[in-house]
Design an enzyme around this catalytic site. Structure first.
Site, PDB file in Angstrom:
ATOM      1  N   THR A   1      38.174  18.494  41.397  1.00 35.19           N
ATOM      2  CA  THR A   1      36.997  17.748  40.950  1.00 35.19           C
ATOM      3  C   THR A   1      35.832  17.969  41.916  1.00 35.19           C
ATOM      4  O   THR A   1      34.680  18.030  41.522  1.00 35.19           O
ATOM      5  CB  THR A   1      37.313  16.238  40.883  1.00 35.19           C
ATOM      6  OG1 THR A   1      38.543  16.048  40.187  1.00 35.19           O
ATOM      7  CG2 THR A   1      36.218  15.463  40.164  1.00 35.19           C
TER       8      THR A   1
ATOM      9  N   ARG B   1      40.628  20.658  48.397  1.00 41.16           N
ATOM     10  CA  ARG B   1      41.147  19.636  49.321  1.00 41.16           C
ATOM     11  C   ARG B   1      42.638  19.849  49.532  1.00 41.16           C
ATOM     12  O   ARG B   1      43.389  19.976  48.574  1.00 41.16           O
ATOM     13  CB  ARG B   1      40.927  18.239  48.754  1.00 41.16           C
ATOM     14  CG  ARG B   1      39.473  17.891  48.762  1.00 41.16           C
ATOM     15  CD  ARG B   1      39.260  16.452  48.415  1.00 41.16           C
ATOM     16  NE  ARG B   1      37.845  16.264  48.167  1.00 41.16           N
ATOM     17  CZ  ARG B   1      37.330  15.207  47.583  1.00 41.16           C
ATOM     18  NH1 ARG B   1      38.119  14.237  47.185  1.00 41.16           N
ATOM     19  NH2 ARG B   1      36.033  15.113  47.392  1.00 41.16           N
TER      20      ARG B   1
ATOM     21  N   SER C   1      36.082  13.720  51.389  1.00 41.67           N
ATOM     22  CA  SER C   1      35.503  12.471  50.894  1.00 41.67           C
ATOM     23  C   SER C   1      36.231  11.242  51.437  1.00 41.67           C
ATOM     24  O   SER C   1      36.312  11.051  52.634  1.00 41.67           O
ATOM     25  CB  SER C   1      35.487  12.496  49.367  1.00 41.67           C
ATOM     26  OG  SER C   1      34.810  11.382  48.876  1.00 41.67           O
ATOM     27  N   HIS C   2      36.830  10.475  50.548  1.00 40.89           N
ATOM     28  CA  HIS C   2      37.457   9.210  50.921  1.00 40.89           C
ATOM     29  C   HIS C   2      38.915   9.374  51.311  1.00 40.89           C
ATOM     30  O   HIS C   2      39.575   8.387  51.631  1.00 40.89           O
ATOM     31  CB  HIS C   2      37.345   8.265  49.729  1.00 40.89           C
ATOM     32  CG  HIS C   2      37.802   8.952  48.468  1.00 40.89           C
ATOM     33  ND1 HIS C   2      37.016   9.880  47.828  1.00 40.89           N
ATOM     34  CD2 HIS C   2      38.949   8.892  47.792  1.00 40.89           C
ATOM     35  CE1 HIS C   2      37.682  10.359  46.785  1.00 40.89           C
ATOM     36  NE2 HIS C   2      38.858   9.770  46.738  1.00 40.89           N
TER      37      HIS C   2
ATOM     38  N   LYS D   1      33.704  22.522  50.319  1.00 41.16           N
ATOM     39  CA  LYS D   1      33.104  22.746  49.007  1.00 41.16           C
ATOM     40  C   LYS D   1      31.788  23.480  49.153  1.00 41.16           C
ATOM     41  O   LYS D   1      31.098  23.347  50.175  1.00 41.16           O
ATOM     42  CB  LYS D   1      32.997  21.412  48.279  1.00 41.16           C
ATOM     43  CG  LYS D   1      31.679  20.823  48.059  1.00 41.16           C
ATOM     44  CD  LYS D   1      31.815  19.520  47.288  1.00 41.16           C
ATOM     45  CE  LYS D   1      30.595  18.670  47.599  1.00 41.16           C
ATOM     46  NZ  LYS D   1      30.398  17.579  46.699  1.00 41.16           N
TER      47      LYS D   1
ATOM     48  N   ASP E   1      31.740   5.790  51.958  1.00 43.31           N
ATOM     49  CA  ASP E   1      33.020   6.471  52.164  1.00 43.31           C
ATOM     50  C   ASP E   1      32.949   7.539  53.256  1.00 43.31           C
ATOM     51  O   ASP E   1      31.957   7.649  53.967  1.00 43.31           O
ATOM     52  CB  ASP E   1      33.504   7.083  50.848  1.00 43.31           C
ATOM     53  CG  ASP E   1      32.668   8.280  50.444  1.00 43.31           C
ATOM     54  OD1 ASP E   1      31.462   8.278  50.756  1.00 43.31           O
ATOM     55  OD2 ASP E   1      33.214   9.223  49.827  1.00 43.31           O
TER      56      ASP E   1
ATOM     57  N   ASP F   1      32.360  10.739  53.502  1.00 41.12           N
ATOM     58  CA  ASP F   1      31.237  11.676  53.595  1.00 41.12           C
ATOM     59  C   ASP F   1      29.913  11.075  53.134  1.00 41.12           C
ATOM     60  O   ASP F   1      28.918  11.790  53.014  1.00 41.12           O
ATOM     61  CB  ASP F   1      31.544  12.944  52.812  1.00 41.12           C
ATOM     62  CG  ASP F   1      31.758  12.670  51.327  1.00 41.12           C
ATOM     63  OD1 ASP F   1      32.227  11.566  50.988  1.00 41.12           O
ATOM     64  OD2 ASP F   1      31.448  13.549  50.510  1.00 41.12           O
TER      65      ASP F   1
ATOM     66  N   ASP G   1      28.849   9.625  50.258  1.00 38.51           N
ATOM     67  CA  ASP G   1      28.253   9.687  48.923  1.00 38.51           C
ATOM     68  C   ASP G   1      28.640   8.509  48.029  1.00 38.51           C
ATOM     69  O   ASP G   1      28.016   8.299  46.989  1.00 38.51           O
ATOM     70  CB  ASP G   1      28.548  11.035  48.237  1.00 38.51           C
ATOM     71  CG  ASP G   1      30.027  11.345  48.121  1.00 38.51           C
ATOM     72  OD1 ASP G   1      30.844  10.542  48.620  1.00 38.51           O
ATOM     73  OD2 ASP G   1      30.361  12.398  47.546  1.00 38.51           O
ATOM     74  N   ARG G   2      29.655   7.738  48.417  1.00 40.96           N
ATOM     75  CA  ARG G   2      30.035   6.587  47.587  1.00 40.96           C
ATOM     76  C   ARG G   2      29.437   5.299  48.124  1.00 40.96           C
ATOM     77  O   ARG G   2      29.066   5.215  49.300  1.00 40.96           O
ATOM     78  CB  ARG G   2      31.553   6.424  47.565  1.00 40.96           C
ATOM     79  CG  ARG G   2      32.254   7.548  46.889  1.00 40.96           C
ATOM     80  CD  ARG G   2      33.727   7.281  46.755  1.00 40.96           C
ATOM     81  NE  ARG G   2      34.323   8.332  45.945  1.00 40.96           N
ATOM     82  CZ  ARG G   2      35.502   8.264  45.363  1.00 40.96           C
ATOM     83  NH1 ARG G   2      36.240   7.177  45.508  1.00 40.96           N
ATOM     84  NH2 ARG G   2      35.959   9.267  44.632  1.00 40.96           N
TER      85      ARG G   2
ATOM     86  N   THR H   1      34.217  13.646  34.276  1.00 44.52           N
ATOM     87  CA  THR H   1      34.266  13.123  35.638  1.00 44.52           C
ATOM     88  C   THR H   1      33.909  14.208  36.650  1.00 44.52           C
ATOM     89  O   THR H   1      34.376  15.336  36.536  1.00 44.52           O
ATOM     90  CB  THR H   1      35.682  12.600  35.912  1.00 44.52           C
ATOM     91  OG1 THR H   1      35.907  11.490  35.047  1.00 44.52           O
ATOM     92  CG2 THR H   1      35.858  12.169  37.343  1.00 44.52           C
TER      93      THR H   1
ATOM     94  N   GLU I   1      28.930   7.099  38.332  1.00 44.83           N
ATOM     95  CA  GLU I   1      30.338   7.147  37.968  1.00 44.83           C
ATOM     96  C   GLU I   1      30.961   5.812  38.341  1.00 44.83           C
ATOM     97  O   GLU I   1      30.551   5.168  39.313  1.00 44.83           O
ATOM     98  CB  GLU I   1      31.052   8.258  38.713  1.00 44.83           C
ATOM     99  CG  GLU I   1      30.595   9.652  38.351  1.00 44.83           C
ATOM    100  CD  GLU I   1      31.562  10.690  38.875  1.00 44.83           C
ATOM    101  OE1 GLU I   1      32.481  11.052  38.135  1.00 44.83           O
ATOM    102  OE2 GLU I   1      31.418  11.123  40.029  1.00 44.83           O
TER     103      GLU I   1
ATOM    104  N   SER J   1      33.552   5.420  39.797  1.00 44.70           N
ATOM    105  CA  SER J   1      34.277   5.579  41.049  1.00 44.70           C
ATOM    106  C   SER J   1      33.364   5.365  42.260  1.00 44.70           C
ATOM    107  O   SER J   1      33.467   6.087  43.239  1.00 44.70           O
ATOM    108  CB  SER J   1      34.901   6.965  41.088  1.00 44.70           C
ATOM    109  OG  SER J   1      33.910   7.952  40.816  1.00 44.70           O
TER     110      SER J   1
ATOM    111  N   LYS K   1      25.857  12.373  44.654  1.00 47.71           N
ATOM    112  CA  LYS K   1      25.743  10.921  44.665  1.00 47.71           C
ATOM    113  C   LYS K   1      25.412  10.493  46.080  1.00 47.71           C
ATOM    114  O   LYS K   1      25.609  11.255  47.033  1.00 47.71           O
ATOM    115  CB  LYS K   1      27.000  10.267  44.134  1.00 47.71           C
ATOM    116  CG  LYS K   1      28.286  10.683  44.808  1.00 47.71           C
ATOM    117  CD  LYS K   1      29.452  10.072  44.032  1.00 47.71           C
ATOM    118  CE  LYS K   1      30.790  10.440  44.646  1.00 47.71           C
ATOM    119  NZ  LYS K   1      31.467  11.506  43.917  1.00 47.71           N
TER     120      LYS K   1
ATOM    121  N   ARG L   1      45.003   7.623  36.372  1.00 49.17           N
ATOM    122  CA  ARG L   1      43.996   6.573  36.311  1.00 49.17           C
ATOM    123  C   ARG L   1      43.917   6.037  34.880  1.00 49.17           C
ATOM    124  O   ARG L   1      43.860   6.819  33.922  1.00 49.17           O
ATOM    125  CB  ARG L   1      42.623   7.113  36.705  1.00 49.17           C
ATOM    126  CG  ARG L   1      42.591   7.855  38.039  1.00 49.17           C
ATOM    127  CD  ARG L   1      41.167   7.874  38.591  1.00 49.17           C
ATOM    128  NE  ARG L   1      40.986   8.809  39.679  1.00 49.17           N
ATOM    129  CZ  ARG L   1      41.389   8.624  40.934  1.00 49.17           C
ATOM    130  NH1 ARG L   1      42.043   7.518  41.257  1.00 49.17           N
ATOM    131  NH2 ARG L   1      41.153   9.528  41.874  1.00 49.17           N
TER     132      ARG L   1
END
Ligand code: G1P
Ligand code: ZN
Length: 543
Positions: free
Chosen positions: A18, A22, A113-114, A126, A277, A279, A281-282, A344, A363, A365, A376, A496
């Site tokens: 996604t 990772r 990320s998280h 990425k 989070d 990195d 972005d959340r 997503t 999103e 998430s 984001k 999910r």
């Protein structure tokens, strides 16, 4: 400067998910593993000689080592300049901002990320393209294809890569510019939001608490909230980035950001809480004893965007990922602007923003953002909320409740079943796909199935088609159950289940989401036979 060509053999598992590739740190540390992937990126993008590359990561374990290798490979692959954040640090939104601002050909972001970090944790890489956004699938597919047949990579030998001192230095013909990771990003935020109004708010008794979760946003939050907006230093917590995130799981949700949640639900709770989070972005937004679902947050930002300087001219449109609730659709309708439903993953928003079709994206998430960059953006969302609060002079809860009273409430929850053996997760999805014909028109109490399918998306800009993006069971009253498998995990599978219903009646808006969604939850378990297939009684995380 000696350029070496190193012979290598392909790994077969370098398929970006996604959001990039990772894997466990140990996987990345296998001989030539990182080098193979980076060379596959360089071979795929074939950047013009002398091009600029942006480079940085969230500071997790293995970040510095990877940065050094990538700089050495960039020098050997004809790049003219690498812009790297001091200490190898760049939040994902800051990297996107810098790619755009300095017209780089693209950037490499090191982050999972998280996902937890540390020697036994995860690492990730990425590639982002010149618009500052994640590479679209046609590029990530080509990178994967290149990784399957790679036979050599190029690298220079260099004595030292000095990451901790701002300034320029040369490696062969290439310039390495070590830049302040925060300055460009902070300046962009200042151009979008009414910093005077926010400063007045946070220095006049309105108490905020920000949790950086020992991840990358600490230095960004300190510069913006404390230095530029005058918030007390104590309003920042876990603001020291650590390579293992302090052993935590840097995911801003009610489960993993429990320290902040306890403060916001405590006796002398501040007025506003937020977390970001690994990195950056959340975002999670909390009021005093109140949680804002990310889907509602997107809708509320959209409905109030005219109050914020950077968005005063109006929104071109809104986009949300398919599993995100339709709360934003209602706002788009009221504003008379289009609302797009994408698969997503943030990469699907890039084309829409580049084409000027949408301004805000979100999103479920915990991701919200706009066309100011192509990722984001956690702190952006926090500033947007503070700007709105400063104008309304109301609590978070009042703003949300008034929004629901006007538009109705899209009651929403996501249930995650983490670390399920892959075959069990696949059998749940297969069963669901095989049940479409039987489910069509089926009656469950008051609810009747109107439509069931596996979501597919045709990009309105370039016509590309993405299939198999999640099983949807849509009922005649607009309620939905969505099932999909995570594409960001590194171990086992995560299933999910996304649940949504619409409640127009204000007298029922106080209901707890799990209570209000109980019927749908029961149907989801029944039709997926999840308990039978997985032996799981409860979700791992509920948001
Ligand atoms: C998850 C989220 C998705 C987000 C992605 C990257 O992906 O669900 O919305 O874009 O992380 O942050 P998933 O694990 O569901 O594939
Ligand atoms: Zn992230």
């Amino acid at each position: 400067m000696q350029t070496r060509t190193v012979a290598t053999t392909p790994y077969d598992d370098q398929k970006p998910g996604t959001s990039g590739l990772r894997k466990r740190v140990q996987v990345f540390r296998q001989p030539h593993y990182l080098e193979n992937f980076v060379q596959s990126v360089f071979d795929t993008i074939s950047a013009p000689q002398g091009a600029t590359l942006v480079l940085g990561g969230d500071g997790r374990y293995y970040n510095r080592e990877a940065i050094r290798i990538i700089i050495e490979m960039a020098a050997a692959n004809g790049f003219g300049r690498v812009l790297v954040g001091r200490g190898g640090i760049l939040s994902t939104p800051a990297a996107s901002c810098i790619i755009r601002k300095y017209s780089a050909c693209g950037g490499i972001i090191l982050s999972a990320s998280h996902n937890p970090g540390g020697p036994d944790g995860d690492f990730g890489i990425k590639y982002n393209i010149a618009n500052g956004g994640p590479a679209p699938e046609k590029i990530t597919d080509a990178i994967f294809a290149a990784s399957r047949k790679i036979s050599q990579y190029r690298i220079v030998d260099t004595a030292e890569v000095a990451l901790d001192t701002l300034g320029n230095y040369k490696i062969g013909d290439m310039t390495v510019s070590v830049i302040d990771p925060v300055a460009d990003y902070a300046e962009l935020m200042e151009s979008l939001f009414d910093f005077d109004a926010i400063r007045a708010l946070v220095t006049s008794g309105f108490r905020i608490q920000f949790d950086a979760m020992h991840a990358v946003t600490g230095p960004y939050a300190r510069e913006i909230f404390v230095n530029r907006l005058g918030a007390p230093a104590g309003s920042m917590m876990n603001a020291e980035p650590l390579p293992d995130f302090g052993g935590g799981h840097p995911d801003p949700n009610l489960t993993y950001a429990h320290e902040l949640v306890a403060i916001l639900y405590g006796d002398s709770a501040p007025d506003f809480g937020a977390a970001s989070d690994g990195d950056g972005d959340r975002n999670m937004i909390l009021g005093k004893h109140f949680f804002v679902t990310p889907s509602d947050s997107l809708a509320i930002l959209a409905a109030n965007a005219h109050l914020v300087p950077g968005y005063r001219h109006g929104l071109a449109g809104i986009a949300r990922s398919m599993p995100t609730s339709a709360a934003a659709d209602r706002v788009a309708k009221a504003l008379g602007i289009p609302c797009y439903e994408t698969p997503t993953g943030w990469k699907f928003f890039g084309n829409l923003m580049d084409a000027g079709k949408v301004t805000l994206c979100g999103e479920e998430s915990f991701g919200t953002g706009s066309d100011h960059i192509r990722e984001k953006d956690g702190l952006w969302a926090v500033l947007f909320w503070l700007n709105i609060i400063a104008v309304h002079n109301q609590s978070v809860e009042t703003i949300v409740r008034e929004h629901w009273a006007r538009f109705g409430r899209n009651v929403y929850s996501r249930h995650d079943y983490e670390d399920i053996p892959g075959d069990q997760a696949n059998s749940v999805m297969q069963l669901l796909r095989a049940s479409f014909a039987q489910l069509q028109g089926a009656q469950f109490g008051d609810l009747r199935v109107k439509q069931c399918d596996d979501f597919s998306y045709t990009d309105p800009v370039d016509g590309s088609v993405s299939t198999g993006q999640g099983v949807r069971i849509i009922f005649t009253d607009g309620s939905r159950i969505v099932f999909r498998l995570s594409g960001t995990g590194t171990e086992g599978a995560t299933l999910r289940i996304y649940l949504e219903s619409f409640e127009p009646d204000v007298s029922r808006h106080h209901l707890d989401a799990q209570e209000a969604l109980a019927t749908l939850i029961g149907i989801a378990l029944q039709i997926s036979e999840l308990r039978k297939h997985t032996g799981r009684e409860q979700p791992t995380v509920i948001t």
